[in-house]
Design an enzyme around this catalytic site. Structure first.
Site, mmCIF file in Angstrom:
data_model
loop_
_atom_site.group_PDB
_atom_site.id
_atom_site.type_symbol
_atom_site.label_atom_id
_atom_site.label_comp_id
_atom_site.label_asym_id
_atom_site.label_seq_id
_atom_site.Cartn_x
_atom_site.Cartn_y
_atom_site.Cartn_z
ATOM 1 C CB THR A 1 34.916 17.146 56.583
ATOM 2 O OG1 THR A 1 35.239 18.081 55.553
ATOM 3 C CG2 THR A 1 35.729 17.460 57.818
ATOM 4 C CD GLU B 1 32.928 23.790 49.491
ATOM 5 O OE1 GLU B 1 31.815 23.300 49.643
ATOM 6 O OE2 GLU B 1 33.838 23.207 48.853
#
Ligand SMILES: CC(C)(COP(=O)(O)OP(=O)(O)OC[C@H]1O[C@@H](n2cnc3c(N)ncnc32)[C@H](O)[C@@H]1OP(=O)(O)O)[C@@H](O)C(=O)NCCC(=O)NCCSC(=O)/C=C/CCCCCCCCCCCCC(=O)O
Ligand SMILES: Cc1cc2nc3c(=O)[nH]c(=O)nc-3n(C[C@H](O)[C@H](O)[C@H](O)COP(=O)(O)OP(=O)(O)OC[C@H]3O[C@@H](n4cnc5c(N)ncnc54)[C@H](O)[C@@H]3O)c2cc1C
Length: 572
Positions: free
Chosen positions: A50, A331
């Site tokens: 990310t 996730e």
């Protein structure tokens, strides 16, 4: 499991993602070079995917890894502020390595996201290496034990062999060798599969605390003149907690199934059979979203059912919530995961079934539904008789609801296309229906797995009480989603009324076994860490003892009196 699922820790990412990613994507030589020292905690790693500007949209990630054949190195770089890696657990201060997901550039072409092992701190001094700017992202909603961090790479060079090359490769001359399947580099299926079990654990802990406390808490008056009853005797308290108890058992079985399925299919993948990867991705993405959303809401129901003491950290419920709630985001953000299951699996399967293809796995019911559509509909067209006792008929009802909502979503896309919208716009304008279809599909899977599990139970008494829980889970879900069933013609209003009445009966039936059913989770006091959920039920003495230990009570007169109150008084 090497990861301690009870409380977040700085090593969670090392144990839960860095090591598993090496296992799934490293070559034998890379395993030797990295896995062994990582297993011995010489190397401590995180999973840095990310970025500040992108978490969901992987193809939008900006970090680059450019191959330099003259030095046989990759140059890792964060080109913009939004490309700074942001959120990875343990990145801020703990890790000395990171698996960095970056867009691979070689021979002037971009080949998409690949994984690179990047040393970020000196192995001895732990000082950030040249070109590495790393730190903690600051206080969060919770997870205060974890140093979620940021990582800015300024033309950092790593050897060619630091690219995880089990599937895709870059040759010394810069030639890119494609992986057997582009999907293999996505990863995250392992953790999503494991999170389903985490949802079950969070539910088991929360309802153990709330039901035990509800058995020792006496409050108000049920019958004039009689002693205050246990709050567990109130129908509303049972209506709050027993469906959570049923869900805890349901998700425990689903979590086991998900782990077994992950192990089976990842074994096939390691053997070179990728055929089941779409089912694994769809199932793990959907069930991760379905179970975490449900558990997230249920933890709050348990906290509020404990009144004021539920709001005290002595109950453990605030901490359970704070630590669990990010599972709905990380996730794979839940809405996005539900859309993945619908768009990449359910609608595709629906279209295959509609042309007569026999489907396997969790979507096989779509073939049955497609065949049903070809048969003449019964004149009555009304809902089939409803049994509030027969679990198999309820499983079939959930299956038909799922098939109906998948069809509704697929038809919505078709209608949008017929209105002249582009493919992308048609899908976006059907995404509410797509999420509903995924939710219904996952709900069917959960109910079916719960009922399937009962067939494996030999003890008659255990089977009976689990069947009651399964009935409650199925009927409560039917009541909560009655709109879907009514809209699909699977339920009539009189039948819905009967469902509500049956739920009340089941609550009464479960009351005598409620405490035993949470004791069966076998969560000891240390694991629960809850004054309200103590096995011995000795709540009040320990609540008072817990409060006395509060740091504020270290002195009878707190320094704030002298520092603030007294001076304030003198000025008034
Ligand atoms: C999938 C996206 C949403 C979209 O990606 P895109 O590239 O656009 O792809 P599509 O066009 O949609 O699809 C292309 C095809 O690829 C298939 N696909 C997609 N994803 C996968 C996948 N993961 N696997 C397989 N196949 C996949 C898809 O079906 C298409 O196939 P086809 O062409 O139709 O055939 C993508 O953008 C995406 O995934 N976004 C989400 C990003 C994400 O998930 N980020 C997570 C970052 S990591 C993170 O958040 C970490 C958090 C740490 C939390 C703390 C964890 C601690 C450890 C705890 C572990 C507990 C263990 C307990 C053990 C025990 O209990 O025993
Ligand atoms: C506690 C915690 C730990 C984390 N640990 C890690 C880690 O270790 N490593 C790591 O790499 N990352 C980590 N993350 C980051 C996490 O993976 C991302 O936050 C997550 O993937 C969501 O992406 P995002 O934050 O960009 O949200 P966004 O995608 O921006 O989501 C914001 C909103 O946009 C919506 N949205 C986005 N895309 C779509 C779409 N296509 N269709 C419909 N709606 C859409 C979402 O549904 C959501 O409502 C962590 C996050 C948290 C909170």
């Amino acid at each position: 499991s090497c990861v301690h699922p009870d409380r977040p820790e700085p090593l969670d990412l090392h144990l839960g993602m860095f090591l598993p990613t090496l296992l799934n994507q490293a070559t034998p030589e890379q395993m030797e070079r990295f896995f062994t020292p990582a297993w011995n905690l010489r190397i401590i790693g995180t999973y840095a995917q990310t970025e500040m500007g992108h978490g969901t949209h992987l193809r939008g990630l900006e970090t680059t890894a450019t191959f330099d054949p003259s030095t046989q190195e990759f140059v890792l770089h964060s080109p913009t502020i939004s490309s700074i890696k942001w959120w990875p657990g343990g990145l801020g201060k703990t890790s000395n390595h990171a698996i960095v997901l970056a867009q691979l550039h070689t021979q002037g072409r971009c080949h998409g996201l690949h994984a690179f092992i990047v040393p970020i701190r000196d192995m001895d001094t732990h000082v950030p290496l040249p070109g590495v700017v790393v730190g903690d992202i600051g206080p969060k909603f919770g997870f205060s034990e974890v140093d979620n961090g940021f990582l800015k790479l300024e033309h950092v060079r790593i050897p060619l062999d630091n690219m995880l090359m089990k599937f895709a490769k870059v040759e010394p001359d810069g030639t890119y060798v494609k992986p057997p399947s582009a999907k293999l580099t996505y990863g995250m299926v392992f953790i999503r599969s494991m999170i389903v079990g985490q949802s079950a654990l969070a539910l088991a802990k929360s309802c153990t605390i709330a039901i035990r406390y509800s058995a020792v808490r006496h409050q108000s008056e049920l019958r004039p003149g009689e002693p205050e009853p246990q709050i567990l005797n109130y129908q509303t308290q049972q209506h709050k907690l027993f469906p959570v108890l049923a869900a805890a058992y349901a998700f425990t079985f689903v979590g086991q199934y998900m782990k077994d399925t992950y192990r089976r299919i990842s074994g096939d993948i390691h053997a070179g059979d990728y055929s089941q990867l779409p089912e694994l991705h769809a199932l793990s993405a959907g069930l991760k979203a379905f179970t975490t959303w449900a558990a997230n809401a249920a933890i709050e129901v348990c906290r509020m059912s404990c009144g004021g003491h539920g709001y005290s950290r002595s109950s453990a419920l605030p901490d359970i919530y704070v630590e669990f709630t990010p599972t709905c985001t990380y996730e794979g953000e839940n809405t996005v995961m539900m859309l993945q299951t619908a768009s990449r699996y359910l609608v595709k399967s629906y279209r295959q079934a509609s042309v007569g293809q026999r489907l396997q796995g969790s979507v096989s019911y779509l073939s049955e539904a497609a065949a049903q559509r070809l048969r003449p509909r019964p004149v009555s067209g009304g809902a089939a008789p409803l049994s509030t006792q027969d679990l198999l008929s309820l499983v079939h009802l959930y299956q038909r609801r799922a098939a109906s909502l998948v069809e509704l979503a697929a038809k919505s896309i078709q209608q949008e296309l017929q209105r002249g919208r582009s493919q992308e716009e048609a899908w976006n304008h059907s995404s509410i229906d797509l999420v509903r279809a995924s939710d219904a599909h996952c709900h069917f899977v959960v109910v079916k797995l719960f009922v399937d599990k009962l067939e494996q139970v030999d003890d008659a008494a255990v089977k009976a009480v689990l069947s009651t829980l399964a009935l409650l889970y199925a009927l409560k879900g039917l009541a909560d989603n009655s709109g879907d069933f009514l809209q699909a013609g699977l339920l009539t209003v009189p039948q819905a009324t009967r469902v509500s009445a049956r739920i009340k009966e089941l609550l009464e039936e479960l009351r005598p076994d409620a405490v035993a059913l949470v004791d069966a989770f076998d969560l000891n006091d240390r694991k629960l860490n809850s004054v309200l959920g103590r096995y011995d039920g000795n709540v009040y003495e320990h609540l008072y003892e817990w409060a006395r230990q509060s740091p504020l009570n270290a002195t009878e007169v707190h320094e704030s009196f002298h520092k603030y109150l007294k001076p304030l008084r003198s000025r008034l």
